[in-house]
Each structure stands twice: as structure tokens, then as C-alpha cells.
Write an enzyme that holds these catalytic residues in place. Structure first.
Site, PDB file in Angstrom:
ATOM      1  N   HIS A 134       0.842  -1.255  -0.052  1.00  0.00           N
ATOM      2  CA  HIS A 134      -0.016  -0.070  -0.176  1.00  0.00           C
ATOM      3  C   HIS A 134       0.982   1.308   0.022  1.00  0.00           C
ATOM      4  O   HIS A 134       2.089   1.268   0.375  1.00  0.00           O
ATOM      5  CB  HIS A 134      -0.890   0.162   1.205  1.00  0.00           C
ATOM      6  CG  HIS A 134      -1.887  -1.282   1.348  1.00  0.00           C
ATOM      7  ND1 HIS A 134      -3.143  -1.262   0.739  1.00  0.00           N
ATOM      8  CD2 HIS A 134      -1.551  -2.456   1.707  1.00  0.00           C
ATOM      9  CE1 HIS A 134      -3.302  -2.660   0.818  1.00  0.00           C
ATOM     10  NE2 HIS A 134      -2.399  -3.259   1.560  1.00  0.00           N
ATOM     11  N   ASP A 164      -1.462 -11.491  -0.535  1.00  0.00           N
ATOM     12  CA  ASP A 164      -0.933 -11.792   0.631  1.00  0.00           C
ATOM     13  C   ASP A 164      -2.314 -11.983   1.606  1.00  0.00           C
ATOM     14  O   ASP A 164      -2.270 -13.033   2.219  1.00  0.00           O
ATOM     15  CB  ASP A 164       0.168 -10.864   1.064  1.00  0.00           C
ATOM     16  CG  ASP A 164      -0.175  -9.617   0.743  1.00  0.00           C
ATOM     17  OD1 ASP A 164       0.675  -8.561   0.664  1.00  0.00           O
ATOM     18  OD2 ASP A 164      -1.298  -9.202   0.219  1.00  0.00           O
ATOM     19  N   TYR A 395      -6.551   3.723  -7.857  1.00  0.00           N
ATOM     20  CA  TYR A 395      -5.236   3.636  -7.840  1.00  0.00           C
ATOM     21  C   TYR A 395      -4.870   2.430  -8.745  1.00  0.00           C
ATOM     22  O   TYR A 395      -4.094   2.214  -9.432  1.00  0.00           O
ATOM     23  CB  TYR A 395      -4.454   3.677  -6.616  1.00  0.00           C
ATOM     24  CG  TYR A 395      -4.531   2.454  -5.868  1.00  0.00           C
ATOM     25  CD1 TYR A 395      -5.247   2.491  -4.647  1.00  0.00           C
ATOM     26  CD2 TYR A 395      -3.952   1.430  -6.008  1.00  0.00           C
ATOM     27  CE1 TYR A 395      -5.518   1.554  -3.779  1.00  0.00           C
ATOM     28  CE2 TYR A 395      -4.385   0.052  -5.090  1.00  0.00           C
ATOM     29  CZ  TYR A 395      -4.824   0.325  -3.986  1.00  0.00           C
ATOM     30  OH  TYR A 395      -4.850  -0.621  -3.196  1.00  0.00           O
TER      31      TYR A 395
END
Lengths: 841, 278
Positions: A134, A164, A395
Site C-alpha cells: 500500500h 497476501d 489507484y
């Protein structure tokens, strides 16, 4: 002397930033005009539910000022004192060398010089770089933008991220119900309404949504769970730890199976339903395939082991009567399954054979009519009514990245390098090549991507010589992490750069450190909680949708520069300035281009948006809910706004993303590609963990480490750099002048080891040792030690020594490198055997 | 009239610490003279969160009790202050004057709730001022309740029957913290944990499933409460007195009655109570 107010946004929610004399003095949840909010209403059993007109941040964001001005900020470019690019490099000293301050000119000269040298000598494939999962909020500056754009120009070797947080769902559940375009997580639509109107029970299996918060939505959904509590919905928590969401529901039932045995518990529930004839036979017959191969396994006809509650009681250490009662209630009452914060996550999927538990979550709920009212898979943290009409780039959308978006960029660099690295095995690749794996990272394009085979080094490509680390702290978040120290100290890595805002666990492994600035020190734009990409519609985790003009509040502190600026400066020295900046675009230029490319100009003009700083997009007044998978349960075409579903709007629109189009008890995709795989079999099985109760090594290390996502940091974001968090004992405990990471131990296990509450303890196994502060509590089951993952503070007693004891709390040092299973390369931190002793040093 | 109050509903508090962090953000390094001086970076807790863990595995319970300044009507800090260094406004907010209070350490020691802190650098006592500087500037509430995501913390005017606090209070039983101090706090609480007695009923000849619907009675201290075991066989009596004697009677047709005497020196989890068939 007067205060100015700016708008901005974070991983934890949108904010208003107050600046006085060039200094940020206050950060509040975004203060918006009340008239801009039009709260939605859900009606259920005669009660009207509406959210108040406000934004709810995660706790850390309130302390953003401490992070912004932290002593841990990287202030100046730094160079390792014993690194000379023209002489001795001393890679063996990475991690213990002192640093000297250098000028930006020198830093950029060294970094660009090394890039040029490596590229000329070995080719672009010798360059690799890795970001954190992130980044700071804002689409222009987001890691997938500037970093990727720059690295693609260099023709580098990209590193594929492993999925993950939701490994077992990605590698497993996709083969049960599709949703690979969501990486195995279910569509999140209108589940809050469904729950309020229809749910009688919710089973939160490996889920602590009050702590994991649906990812970027802050505390928005906390109110929803308050509603569910006051409504009296029966809650059941299945978790080795009595987690913080469980703690809110004081009437909930807590079931604490041994770690790694959740699939056994699931099998026993299926057994009860089959033998008592309490499952949705019509749904199974019409909406699924392969039940006739799965059922005999559950009944014990194929392996001689009937998966009875008594059998599961032995495996799981949960009483048979509790398992049987849970199964009966689940069948008899409309029960929502909450398997992780997005409905498809949870620590139980990050363990040996975690695919099998995740698959069973889908299949159990399928046996009860997945998609019918009150029969969904819902994390309790997404699924509010919202607007789906207005497109704004997020994003992870290709159209939201300056590296890929033709909507905003005239020139898109294309990277011809085919070589890849796999994040989990980067140290192994450097230290001990070759490495190979199956899976193209986030396999969101197709199921087949999971079966692509990769080998490093790739033919015609170089091994990595230059490593560009961009933000983040793997010591606290990846697996078996002391190998990252060994990797950095290898002479095979001729040059290491670290570009970050704060000193993190890997920063002082680099030869050159470049100081970046936060999103408060540059211009950007972003939507609250929106990821896009393979998690579209994550803004359903908010009570309100809001796009924020993230304004530059102060000048970059000390000598930090925006990431974009740093890459532009490097590009200039490499003769790539025009290519990187797309003809000299500034960050504000890109912001305006994204604004124009979006649907936002239909609602508000740029001047107004820029001045006001935000635009709230309310759910339409005639909002029509389309609950997740209701269409599938009813045999209709997909009617949810799940735009990435490739079958939506086609003649197969009533199908799921599996080969058969139905839920697969026996997976057609696995049958086609890995029919003989005993570790991720064609139909799910319970397989005992290779590092768990009574496995090899258990006699030496009889405790199981549970390391979930942390409550008071966003992975590593905020920990270490935001010192007010050290005053929250759940996060760190101050003792003897240090802020220790807690480790929660059952009283019996503590007593056997002479450990008392507040003692400093060593958690250890063959992989390493970590010091923590013991919290002796009945909130963790016997045989399990709970200590959150994601410490940002790697603090070895002997810096630079890969085997040194870490006192910062990076428990991931203890976790195994071995992956989910032979063909499923997911991480397995929750298959980790340790012991604990009181630390007297 | 304005009579300010803060309702803290412990049953809605998840311990997120939003209030604690928001308070720190508002006051660290910020001078709001004449209301309050800057809070230092560390060492002061104008909003404290008490984590209370009760019971034992496998039925622990967790509660969080936020404790700001209680803004007492009969504030001991006011009584010991000299030179009018502490005063109470008509709306109920109690303020420590950052100038007049200089050197008056006794103000810190006078508070039985321990919500006043000594600033060694400025030599003044400091505490929560209910963000009066913001209220007077037109904001509706202090930072703590603004940051609360669940409505566990509600601030408002008791003299306004339409205010959210008035509406919430109409349906809630509330109390003050430590009424025996005699301070008459402005802050009202709902759901402060007391003692519980809990357990799980098992029927010895029917233990393949949990024992739902078994009658459990608790008597003692002049109270009698009755409940039935839930679907998982569990039962609980909450809100009991400390260090008190109770008798728990578990009965079910066809089974031998069980009587268990308990004393609530701590919370009591009786574990599995097995009923034998008669």
C-alpha cells in the site's frame, strides 16, 4: 497568523488539514458542508437505518501530525559511509554501516550512474524494484503510477506481488465460484441491507472487521455492527483469538479451533448437513456441480474417515456438541458467513493448505443457498448503498495510473522485459537461483493465469544487480524475513537504493537513501477507500462516496521531494525526462487530466472542485439494491454493478466465473490443470498442516504463532513513526524505556514457562528470535500465541546480523518460507511453530 | 439555558481510541488561551481509555470505558484552587485557567478521577476543557465525540429535548462514575461493567448437542434473576455486585437439580455444569 484549511485523504479516510504559519496544527475527519450529504436509508423490521453526516477515520489518522513531523522522517539523501561506487562497495556491511548525508546532486548522480552502468553492462532486466503493498493516498503519486512508469522506461524486471491478505481465496476459492476478477473475493453489493433485513445469525470465521476495517474505509462500518448488535443478530466467532470485534458482541459464541484445522471443522459441518438432510438440495442440484464426488469424502466413503463432529473435535479441540449445534443453527437460521474483512480474507487462508478452508467457505454457504436472502458471504465491512454511475479512476485501475492510462498520458512506456520475480522468493532468487513458481501474481485476468509457470532467471535475461526498494518494511510483513537481511548483504546486489518517507525496516540496508515526502506535501486527487482494479467498488465500505482534491498543505519538509519529482530528476540525468514526465507534465497537470477524464465534470466544474476540495456523490434517491449473487441463486443474469465480471452482459451472464459456470464442489479448472495434485485436490480435503499441531517439529516447538493484521497500524504504516500509538497498550507496551510489541499468551502456557503479565519474552524457533512483551490473557486459546504481524520496527540486537534477535517485534522472522502447497505459491505465516521463554537479558 | 453533557455508552465502545487520538491532535502544541495551554507530546491523557478484561477462557469479556474530565458540579479541583484558578461555566464546563493556575500542584492531586495532569515545563495543571474553545467558536461538539464512529460518545445540551443526547437518554439507564465521590459529574455513563456469573449447561445423557433452554436462577443480595441457557448451552447474569454471595440453581425436567454457591470476588465462570438424568 490565520489558519488555512486544506483537504486531503489517507489510507484511513479523508481529512481536513489546518495549517498555521506553514505548520500543520490539526487534522480532523474531512469537514464537509452538511447540505452536501444525503444519507441513504435502509428499512428493516420497522426500523430505519441511516448513517450520520460525517466521515469516520481509522484511529491512526488522527495522529497524522506525529507521522508527518516524525523524528523518523528521512530528511536528506544519505549514502552508506563505506560504499564507494568507484571503489569498495562493502555489501556485507549493509544493515550495519553508518550513513553520511549527501547532496541531492550527488545522490542523483550516483543512482543514475549506477542505473546506466547496470543497464549498459547487463541490460534492463538486471534492474528490479519492489514497492510496499500500500502507499500513500492519491492516484497521481500512487506507487503504481510514478514508480511503474519510471521502471518500465528502464525495462526492469518487475516483481509479482503474492495476494497476501487472501491467499487461500485467490488460489483456492476461485476454483469453487470464480470471481477471479476479484482475486477470489466475492462481490460486495447491498449486503448491509441484506443483513439487516434477513440475517438471523452471522458466523465470523477468521475475521476481525473492527480491526481490519474493510481495508481503506476507516471506521465507517463500525456503526453497522452496532446496528447488528442492537438488533440482536446471533454472532459466532471462529478464531483462535477472542478478537476485538468478538469483544464488542458480548453475547456472541466464541469457538477457538487449533490453528490449521479450520477445514476439518468445515467438513464436520457439511457432514451434519448431509446426514441430517438439512442443506439446500435444490440449490446444490441446480447451481452446483461435483457434489457427488465431494459427498462420499465427507461421509468417509472414499478414505474411511467419516468427517463427523467427533472426528473434528479431535482435530480441532472444539467440542463435538458445539460443532453439531453450530451446524444445526447455520442450517435452520438464515446465516451469513463472514470469512474475512472483504468477505474473502482471514488468517485461516494464510496457512498450510489454506486453499482448502477458503474453498470450504464457498461450498458450505453453497450448501445453504449462497445468494439467497440472508445467505451470503459478507465481511460486514463493505456493501452499503452507494452511487455506481460516476466513474472516477482509482489507484489500481489501469486507467488510474500514469504508467498505463491512455486517458491522461500521450506516451505510455512499454516494458519489453519478460522476466519476473516472485515477491515471496526474491531473497531466494538473489541468493540461490534458479527459482520457479506457478502464478502471474494477482491473477485477475483468468483462472489460467494461476497456472502460468515462471522461471528466474528467464532466458536471455540477467540476474538482478540493482535493487530499488520503494517504501515498506518486509521484515514485519513477509515470511521468514531474516533472509531479506542476507539478501541485502549479498555481493550479487551491486547497488541498492531505498526511496521512502520514513526509516523503515529495510531503509538502512541501502547504499543510497532518497527522502520522499508525504501526500500532504504534494498535490494529488483520490477517492475515499477506492482501489479499483481487481477490487472494484470498495467504496461500498463507506457510508458516503467522496472524491477529494488532495491539496499540498505545506512545502516538502527538510530536503524531501515527491516521488514523482525524484523519478523526474533521475529521468533527466538518464535522458528520459520527456518520456517520464510525458512532455513535462507536473503533478497538478496529471490531477487535472484525471479529473477531466473522469465522470466528475458532469457533476462539478474544476474550479469548484479545486476550491471546495471535495465532492460527495450520494446514492441515488431511487436506489435499487442488487444483492450479491442473488441473481445467481435465482437463475437470472448478473444484475450487480460488477463491471469486471467478463460474462456480465453476455449470453452467459447467469453464470459464475468457473469453467462450468456453476459452483464447483469438484473443480473443473483444477481437474484440467492439476488433476493429480494431492495438496490442492480436485475437491477440497482437510489436510493436516505441515507445521502445526503434532506435525514435525511440534515436539520442539509446541506453540502455534497467530499473527493477524494489526489493529492500530495499517500494515506497517503508522507504526514506529507515530509515537502516540505507543500509548495504546494493544499496539505497543512501554517498559524499561522501550515500546515493546505485545505477545498474548494463555495463562496455562504462561504459567508453565514462569511467564507473568508484563514480562519481556523471547518468541523463537529455528528461523530466529523476537522479543515481545507478554500479555497473559484468557482471550487466546491454549497452545496459541497471538502477536500481530506488521511491526515497522526491525531492531536487531546486533545490527547487520541476519540471525540476531529482533526486539522491534517483527514476528514474521519466525514464519516459514514454505508456501500453501506445491502449486499454490501463497504465504503461510499462520503455520508457524514456536516456543516462548522469559527473557532475562 | 444550556446544560451540556456527555453520554458515554460503554456497550457501543469498541476501544478504537479515535477519541484519545483526536484529543491529542487538537491539543498537542496548540495554545487556546484563555481556555487551555498546549498539551505536551507525551504523558498526558485528557481522554483515558480503560480496558477491562473480565472472566476467563473460553468466555472472556472485554469492555472499554473512556474517561475524560468529568466536569463536576461540585469539583474538588475548584475547591482547592486559589485565585479562582478553576471555574465552572454556566453551561457546565469546568476550566482550569492556564495563567492563574500556575504553580498550583494541589489541583492535580485533588481530582479523585485522576484526570488532571501536571505540565512540568509550564508549571500548570491541565485537563480536558470539553473543547470549549471550539464550542464557543460555533462547533457543535468536542473532538472526542466528533471522532467516535459508533455513537458511543454523544455530546449535547440536556435542555434541548430535540438534541441527540436527550433522545438517547430518554431510552437509557445512566449513572455517573463513582457517585460516592460526591462530585456530581456532568458526564453520564451507560453500561459500566460490574460482575457477572456465567457458565455452560451440559446434559450428561444428551451431550451430542448443546443444552438450550435450561432454566437458571440466580438469587442473592436481595435480587432474583432468571434466564435460560442459549442455543450453545451458555448462560450469563450481568450487572452483579462485587464481593457478594449468590446461589445459582440449574434445573431441567428429568434431571437432578444443581445448586452452586458463588462469591463475586472476581467474575465467576462456572464452566461446564453437568446435569445428570434422574
Amino acid at each position: 497568523m490565520t489558519e488555512q484549511v486544506f483537504t486531503n485523504c489517507t489510507n484511513c479516510g479523508p481529512v481536513s488539514v489546518y495549517v498555521k504559519d506553514g505548520e500543520v496544527v490539526r487534522i480532523r475527519p474531512l469537514v464537509a458542508d452538511e447540505a452536501d450529504f444525503r444519507p441513504w436509508t435502509i428499512e428493516a423490521d420497522g426500523v430505519k437505518y441511516s448513517p450520520p453526516k460525517k466521515f469516520n477515520l481509522a484511529p491512526m489518522a488522527h495522529a497524522e501530525r506525529r507521522r508527518l513531523y516524525s523524528d523518523e522522517r528521512i530528511r536528506y539523501p544519505m549514502k552508506r559511509a563505506d560504499f564507494d561506487p568507484n571503489g569498495a562497495r562493502n555489501p556485507q556491511n549493509r544493515g550495519k554501516s553508518p550513513y553520511v548525508r549527501i547532496s541531492w546532486d550527488e545522490a542523483l548522480d550516483v543512482v543514475s550512474g549506477e542505473i546506466r552502468r547496470v543497464k549498459d553492462t547487463y541490460g534492463g532486466s538486471a534492474i528490479s524494484g519492489l514497492t510496499s503493498s500500500h502507499h500513500n493516498w492519491g492516484i497521481v503519486g500512487y506507487k503504481m503510477g510514478p514508480f511503474s512508469r519510471f521502471m518500465n522506461l528502464l525495462e526492469y524486471t518487475p516483481v509479482l506481488d503474492n495476494p497476501d491478505s487472501w491467499e487461500g481465496w485467490h488460489w483456492g476459492a476461485t476454483h469453487s465460484y470464480g470471481f477471479y476478477w476479484r482475486l477470489g473475493m466475492p462481490e460486495p453489493f447491498d449486503q448491509l441491507e441484506d443483513a439487516l433485513q434477513n440475517a438471523e445469525m452471522i458466523v465470523l470465521w477468521s475475521n476481525d472487521p473492527d480491526s481490519t476495517r474493510g481495508t481503506y474505509s476507516g471506521q465507517e462500518s463500525a456503526l453497522w455492527r452496532t446496528w447488528l448488535k442492537e438488533k440482536g443478530v446471533q454472532m459466532v466467532f471462529i478464531d483462535p483469538f477472542h478478537n476485538y470485534t468478538n469483544a464488542i458482541f458480548d453475547k456472541a459464541k466464541w469457538i477457538a479451533p487449533r490453528m490449521g484445522t479450520d477445514a476439518a471443522l468445515a467438513m464436520a459441518i457439511a457432514y451434519v448437513w448431509i446426514t441430517e438432510d438439512t442443506y439446500d438440495k435444490k440449490y446444490v442440484a441446480e447451481r452446483t456441480i461435483g457434489f457427488d464426488e465431494f459427498k462420499p469424502y465427507v461421509l468417509g466413503e472414499t478414505d474411511g474417515v467419516p468427517k463427523t463432529p467427533e472426528w473434528a473435535a479431535e482435530e480441532c479441540d472444539v467440542q463435538a456438541r458445539v460443532i453439531r449445534t453450530l451446524a444445526r443453527e447455520w442450517a435452520a437460521r438464515r446465516t451469513i458467513l463472514s470469512g474475512g474483512a472483504r468477505g474473502g480474507e482471514g488468517g485461516a487462508c494464510r496457512t498450510a493448505y489454506g486453499t482448502e478452508w477458503a474453498r470450504m467457505m464457498v461450498l458450505l454457504q453453497a450448501m445453504q443457498g449462497l445468494g439467497k436472502p440472508g445467505r451470503s458471504i459478507w465481511g460486514t465491512a463493505m456493501g452499503a448503498p452507494t452511487d455506481f454511475e460516476t466513474w472516477f479512476p482509482a489507484y489500481a485501475d489501469p486507467m488510474g495510473r500514469i504508467s498505463l492510462s491512455k486517458l491522461v498520458a500521450d506516451f505510455i512506456p512499454v516494458n519489453p522485459t519478460k522476466q519476473r520475480l516472485w515477491r515471496l522468493t526474491v531473497p531466494d532468487a538473489i541468493l540461490d537461483p534458479p527459482v520457479s513458481w506457478y502464478g502471474a501474481g494477482f491473477c485477475g485476468q483468468s483462472l489460467e493465469q494461476q497456472f502460468e509457470h515462471f522461471v528466474y532467471p528467464a532466458e536471455g535475461c540477467s540476474e538482478i544487480k540493482l535493487f530499488y526498494r520503494y517504501g515498506g518494511s518486509f521484515m514485519g510483513t513477509m515470511s521468514d524475513t531474516s533472509k531479506w537481511v542476507r539478501m541485502y548483504q549479498s555481493p550479487k546486489l551491486e547497488f541498492v537504493v531505498n526511496q521512502d518517507i520514513w526509516y523503515n525496516s529495510e531503509t538502512r540496508m541501502a547504499d543510497v537513501i532518497l527522502p520522499a515526502c508525504t501526500n500532504f506535501e504534494r498535490d494529488d486527487v483520490g477517492e475515499f477507500a477506492a482501489c479499483g482494479g481487481y477490487t472494484t467498488n470498495s467504496h461500498t465500505g463507506n457510508n458516503f462516496r467522496v472524491i477529494v482534491r488532495e491539496k499540498k498543505c505545506i512545502e516538502p519538509l527538510w530536503e524531501s521531494r515527491s516521488d514523482y519529482q525524484i523519478f523526474a530528476d533521475l529521468s533527466e540525468r538518464l535522458g528520459l525526462y520527456d518520456e517520464f514526465t510525458d512532455g513535462g507534465k507536473t503533478e497538478l497537470d496529471w490531477v487535472k487530466l484525471f479529473f477531466e477524464a473522469s465522470d466528475l465534470p458532469k457533476l462539478v466544474d474544476w474550479e469548484t472542485f479545486d476550491r471546495k476540495g471535495y465532492h460527495i456523490i450520494n446514492a441515488p434517491e431511487d436506489y435499487k439494491p442488487t444483492p450479491m449473487m442473488r441473481w445467481f441463486a435465482e437463475g437470472r443474469e448478473c444484475d450487480t454493478p460488477d463491471l469486471m465480471n467478463p460474462k456480465r452482459g453476455t449470453d452467459k451472464a447467469h453464470e459464475l466465473g468457473t469453467y462450468s459456470g456453476k459452483i464447483e464442489f469438484s473443480s473443473e479448472s483444477l481437474k484440467a490443470h492439476f488433476p493429480d495434485d494431492e495438496e490442492r485436490p480436485v475437491h477440497p480435503k482437510y489436510i493436516r498442516s505441515w507445521e502445526g499441531y503434532l506435525s514435525e517439529g511440534y515436539d520442539r516447538y509446541p506453540l502455534q504463532l497467530l499473527s493477524p493484521h494489526p489493529r492500530f497500524s495499517f500494515h506497517c504504516h503508522y507504526d514506529k513513526h507515530t509515537d502516540w500509538l505507543d500509548d495504546i497498550p494493544v499496539h505497543r507496551i512501554k517498559k524499561d524505556g522501550y515500546a515493546w510489541w505485545p505477545a498474548r499468551i494463555h495463562p496455562d502456557d504462561a504459567e508453565a514457562r514462569g511467564v507473568r503479565n508484563g514480562d519481556i519474552v523471547r518468541l523463537y524457533n529455528d528461523r530466529g528470535s523476537v522479543l515481545c512483551c507478554a500479555v497473559v490473557t484468557g482471550r487466546v486459546r491454549p497452545g496459541v500465541v497471538h502477536s500481530y504481524a506488521s511491526s515497522a520496527n526491525y531492531d536487531p540486537l546486533l545490527p547487520g546480523n541476519a540471525g540476531a534477535i529482533d526486539k522491534g517485534g517483527c514476528v514474521n522472522i519466525l514464519t516459514p518460507s514454505r508456501m500453501l502447497s506445491r502449486n499454490a505459491p501463497g504465504m503461510t505465516p499462520n503455520s508457524c511453530l514456536i516456543d516462548v521463554e522469559k527473557w532475562e537479558g | 439555558m444550556t446544560r451540556l453533557s456527555m453520554l458515554i455508552d460503554v456497550t457501543r465502545c469498541s476501544g478504537c481510541h479515535n477519541c484519545f487520538m483526536a484529543c491529542r491532535d487538537e491539543h498537542y502544541g496548540n495554545d487556546y488561551a484563555p481556555y487551555s495551554a498546549p498539551q505536551p507530546a507525551h504523558g498526558q491523557f485528557w481522554m483515558q481509555i480503560k480496558e477491562i478484561e473480565r472472566g476467563a477462557y473460553p468466555r472472556p469479556k472485554l469492555d472499554y470505558v473512556p474517561i475524560p474530565c468529568q466536569h463536576c458540579a461540585d469539583a474538588p479541583c475548584m475547591q482547592v484552587a486559589q485565585d479562582d484558578a478553576v471555574y465552572r461555566r454556566d453551561d457546565g464546563v469546568v476550566i482550569i485557567d492556564p495563567v492563574k493556575a500556575k504553580g498550583q500542584r494541589q489541583i492535580v492531586q485533588a481530582c479523585p478521577y485522576r484526570v488532571v495532569f501536571w505540565n512540568a515545563e509550564l508549571e500548570i495543571p491541565q485537563k480536558c476543557a470539553l473543547c470549549a474553545h471550539r464550542l464557543d467558536a460555533g462547533d457543535k461538539q468536542p473532538r472526542c465525540s466528533e471522532a467516535c464512529p459508533t455513537g458511543a460518545m454523544v455530546f449535547g445540551d440536556l435542555d434541548d429535548p430535540q438534541s441527540e443526547i436527550s433522545r438517547r437518554l430518554a431510552a437509557l439507564e445512566t449513572e455517573v462514575l463513582h457517585p460516592e465521590y460526591g462530585c456530581s459529574p456532568l458526564v453520564l455513563y451507560h453500561g459500566i461493567p460490574r460482575r457477572f456469573v456465567a457458565g455452560e449447561v451440559v446434559l450428561d445423557d444428551a451431550d451430542d448437542a448443546c443444552a438450550q433452554g435450561v432454566k437458571v436462577v440466580l438469587e442473592g443480595e436481595g435480587v432474583r434473576a432468571e434466564t435460560t441457557s442459549d442455543v450453545f448451552g451458555q448462560f450469563e447474569f450481568e450487572g452483579l455486585a462485587r464481593n457478594a454471595a449468590y446461589r445459582v440453581t440449574v434445573s431441567h425436567p428429568g434431571y437432578v437439580l444443581r445448586r452452586i454457591d458463588v462469591k463475586t470476588q472476581t467474575d465467576v465462570d462456572l464452566g461446564e455444569i453437568v446435569l445428570t438424568a434422574s
